[in-house]
Design a protein around this motif. Structure first.
Motif, PDB file in Angstrom:
ATOM      1  N   ILE A  82       0.825  -1.209   0.000  1.00 48.64           N
ATOM      2  CA  ILE A  82       0.000   0.000   0.000  1.00 48.64           C
ATOM      3  C   ILE A  82       0.857   1.257   0.000  1.00 48.64           C
ATOM      4  N   ALA A  83       1.881   1.312   0.827  1.00 48.85           N
ATOM      5  CA  ALA A  83       2.756   2.494   0.841  1.00 48.85           C
ATOM      6  C   ALA A  83       3.398   2.688  -0.530  1.00 48.85           C
ATOM      7  N   GLU A  84       3.792   1.599  -1.157  1.00 48.18           N
ATOM      8  CA  GLU A  84       4.380   1.684  -2.489  1.00 48.18           C
ATOM      9  C   GLU A  84       3.378   2.269  -3.483  1.00 48.18           C
ATOM     10  N   GLN A  85       2.111   1.845  -3.409  1.00 45.62           N
ATOM     11  CA  GLN A  85       1.079   2.377  -4.295  1.00 45.62           C
ATOM     12  C   GLN A  85       0.890   3.880  -4.078  1.00 45.62           C
ATOM     13  N   LEU A  86       0.926   4.308  -2.825  1.00 44.16           N
ATOM     14  CA  LEU A  86       0.789   5.733  -2.513  1.00 44.16           C
ATOM     15  C   LEU A  86       1.937   6.530  -3.129  1.00 44.16           C
ATOM     16  N   PHE A  87       3.165   6.035  -2.996  1.00 48.38           N
ATOM     17  CA  PHE A  87       4.308   6.779  -3.529  1.00 48.38           C
ATOM     18  C   PHE A  87       4.359   6.747  -5.048  1.00 48.38           C
ATOM     19  N   LEU A  88       3.880   5.694  -5.654  1.00 45.47           N
ATOM     20  CA  LEU A  88       3.791   5.680  -7.122  1.00 45.47           C
ATOM     21  C   LEU A  88       2.775   6.711  -7.608  1.00 45.47           C
ATOM     22  N   ALA A  89       1.687   6.902  -6.860  1.00 42.76           N
ATOM     23  CA  ALA A  89       0.701   7.937  -7.203  1.00 42.76           C
ATOM     24  C   ALA A  89       1.323   9.322  -7.103  1.00 42.76           C
ATOM     25  N   ILE A  90       2.167   9.531  -6.093  1.00 43.59           N
ATOM     26  CA  ILE A  90       2.867  10.815  -5.938  1.00 43.59           C
ATOM     27  C   ILE A  90       3.735  11.082  -7.168  1.00 43.59           C
ATOM     28  N   LYS A  91       4.459  10.071  -7.603  1.00 42.36           N
ATOM     29  CA  LYS A  91       5.364  10.236  -8.733  1.00 42.36           C
ATOM     30  C   LYS A  91       4.603  10.608 -10.006  1.00 42.36           C
ATOM     31  N   GLU A  92       3.389  10.113 -10.139  1.00 43.75           N
ATOM     32  CA  GLU A  92       2.603  10.333 -11.353  1.00 43.75           C
ATOM     33  C   GLU A  92       1.756  11.607 -11.323  1.00 43.75           C
ATOM     34  N   ASP A  93       1.741  12.329 -10.215  1.00 48.32           N
ATOM     35  CA  ASP A  93       0.892  13.510 -10.087  1.00 48.32           C
ATOM     36  C   ASP A  93       1.514  14.694 -10.831  1.00 48.32           C
ATOM     37  N   PRO A  94       0.886  15.163 -11.912  1.00 45.68           N
ATOM     38  CA  PRO A  94       1.467  16.279 -12.669  1.00 45.68           C
ATOM     39  C   PRO A  94       1.519  17.590 -11.876  1.00 45.68           C
ATOM     40  N   GLU A  95       0.642  17.770 -10.906  1.00 44.48           N
ATOM     41  CA  GLU A  95       0.649  18.991 -10.102  1.00 44.48           C
ATOM     42  C   GLU A  95       1.929  19.124  -9.276  1.00 44.48           C
ATOM     43  N   LEU A  96       2.473  18.005  -8.818  1.00 46.55           N
ATOM     44  CA  LEU A  96       3.697  18.060  -8.010  1.00 46.55           C
ATOM     45  C   LEU A  96       4.927  18.462  -8.821  1.00 46.55           C
ATOM     46  N   GLU A  97       4.826  18.447 -10.132  1.00 45.85           N
ATOM     47  CA  GLU A  97       5.952  18.857 -10.973  1.00 45.85           C
ATOM     48  C   GLU A  97       6.237  20.353 -10.853  1.00 45.85           C
ATOM     49  N   TYR A  98       5.315  21.105 -10.246  1.00 43.72           N
ATOM     50  CA  TYR A  98       5.492  22.547 -10.069  1.00 43.72           C
ATOM     51  C   TYR A  98       6.071  22.898  -8.694  1.00 43.72           C
ATOM     52  N   PHE A  99       6.444  21.872  -7.916  1.00 45.15           N
ATOM     53  CA  PHE A  99       6.912  22.091  -6.551  1.00 45.15           C
ATOM     54  C   PHE A  99       8.237  21.392  -6.275  1.00 45.15           C
ATOM     55  N   ILE A 100       8.913  21.900  -5.253  1.00 49.18           N
ATOM     56  CA  ILE A 100      10.009  21.183  -4.626  1.00 49.18           C
ATOM     57  C   ILE A 100       9.355  20.517  -3.413  1.00 49.18           C
ATOM     58  N   ALA A 101       9.225  19.215  -3.456  1.00 53.19           N
ATOM     59  CA  ALA A 101       8.609  18.477  -2.349  1.00 53.19           C
ATOM     60  C   ALA A 101       9.720  18.000  -1.424  1.00 53.19           C
ATOM     61  N   ILE A 102       9.538  18.245  -0.135  1.00 52.09           N
ATOM     62  CA  ILE A 102      10.550  17.860   0.852  1.00 52.09           C
ATOM     63  C   ILE A 102       9.935  16.925   1.886  1.00 52.09           C
ATOM     64  N   ALA A 103      10.786  16.138   2.500  1.00 48.96           N
ATOM     65  CA  ALA A 103      10.384  15.290   3.624  1.00 48.96           C
ATOM     66  C   ALA A 103      11.524  15.302   4.630  1.00 48.96           C
ATOM     67  N   THR A 104      11.239  15.799   5.816  1.00 48.20           N
ATOM     68  CA  THR A 104      12.222  15.753   6.899  1.00 48.20           C
ATOM     69  C   THR A 104      11.945  14.489   7.690  1.00 48.20           C
ATOM     70  N   GLU A 105      12.901  13.612   7.731  1.00 49.48           N
ATOM     71  CA  GLU A 105      12.734  12.314   8.372  1.00 49.48           C
ATOM     72  C   GLU A 105      13.593  12.232   9.622  1.00 49.48           C
ATOM     73  N   TYR A 106      12.916  12.163  10.764  1.00 56.33           N
ATOM     74  CA  TYR A 106      13.575  12.063  12.060  1.00 56.33           C
ATOM     75  C   TYR A 106      13.323  10.678  12.640  1.00 56.33           C
ATOM     76  N   PHE A 107      14.386  10.019  13.063  1.00 61.00           N
ATOM     77  CA  PHE A 107      14.244   8.632  13.507  1.00 61.00           C
ATOM     78  C   PHE A 107      13.277   8.487  14.672  1.00 61.00           C
ATOM     79  N   TRP A 108      13.098   9.510  15.484  1.00 61.79           N
ATOM     80  CA  TRP A 108      12.204   9.392  16.639  1.00 61.79           C
ATOM     81  C   TRP A 108      10.731   9.360  16.239  1.00 61.79           C
ATOM     82  N   HIS A 109      10.419   9.606  14.971  1.00 68.45           N
ATOM     83  CA  HIS A 109       9.039   9.483  14.480  1.00 68.45           C
ATOM     84  C   HIS A 109       8.769   8.113  13.848  1.00 68.45           C
ATOM     85  N   TRP A 110       9.800   7.324  13.656  1.00 70.26           N
ATOM     86  CA  TRP A 110       9.654   6.072  12.921  1.00 70.26           C
ATOM     87  C   TRP A 110       9.061   4.980  13.801  1.00 70.26           C
ATOM     88  N   ASP A 111       8.281   4.134  13.180  1.00 69.12           N
ATOM     89  CA  ASP A 111       7.610   3.053  13.893  1.00 69.12           C
ATOM     90  C   ASP A 111       8.508   1.807  13.947  1.00 69.12           C
TER      91      ASP A 111
END
Length: 193
Positions: free
Chosen positions: A95-124
């Protein structure tokens, strides 16, 4: 056999209200509070999300929001991936893979710099039984499906632990000068040699 939910982009509160939230979506806060936080995000027009939906139940999501006031993320062209979560009963089914593939295919995101700050203390790490390095590797592989990759930064929160990372997806329609300005901000305290 994996679950094949419908992946849908939700940009308005009215679209979101037709769904219920899986109670297992509680990694960041109790599920009722997380559901409410996502409603507030949409009501304010401050973001959108990709939802994995089974019948009318959200079983996973990736939420994007306007960046917080951190100075090196400011800019009209920057959007922040604020949360990604799949309910425990539906994990390891792609499911997570399907979500990220949808992100990659979204033409609207091509107009942005998308960032993700990943902190280990938030990880499950507790529920996945992975150590932080295995979890980081898993995140890097997952985010790569959406077009994200790790970049250097001098952000003190990222530098607080070597497992933390900043991931970026540069949209193809973002002007080179906007990318250069962002890159300069993410490394604003580095010395040029």
């Amino acid at each position: 056999m994996g679950v094949f939910p419908v992946i849908t982009k939700v940009s308005a509160l009215e679209e979101f209200r037709v769904f219920v939230f899986d109670p297992g979506l509680a990694n960041f806060r109790p599920s009722e509070e997380q559901f409410e936080a996502l409603q507030e995000l949409l009501a304010a027009g401050a973001g959108f999300l990709y939802a994995a939906v089974e019948q009318n139940k959200i079983i996973g999501y990736v939420a994007f929001q306007q960046p917080e006031s951190s100075s090196y993320y400011q800019g009209k062209k920057v959007i922040e991936l604020g949360a990604v979560e799949v309910a425990p009963a539906y994990r390891k089914q792609g499911i997570a893979e399907q979500l990220f593939l949808a992100i990659k295919e979204d033409p609207e995101l091509e107009y942005f710099i998308a960032i993700a700050t990943e902190y280990f203390w938030h990880w499950d790490v507790k529920n996945t039984k992975l150590n932080i390095w295995e979890y980081r590797k898993l995140l890097e592989k997952l985010f790569a499906l959406g077009g994200f990759y790790p970049v250097n930064t001098d952000d003190p929160d990222i530098l607080a632990h070597p497992a933390n990372l900043l991931m970026v997806k540069y949209g193809k329609k973002v002007a080179p000068e906007d990318i250069a300005a962002f890159d300069q901000l993410r490394l604003k305290n580095c010395w040029m040699i």
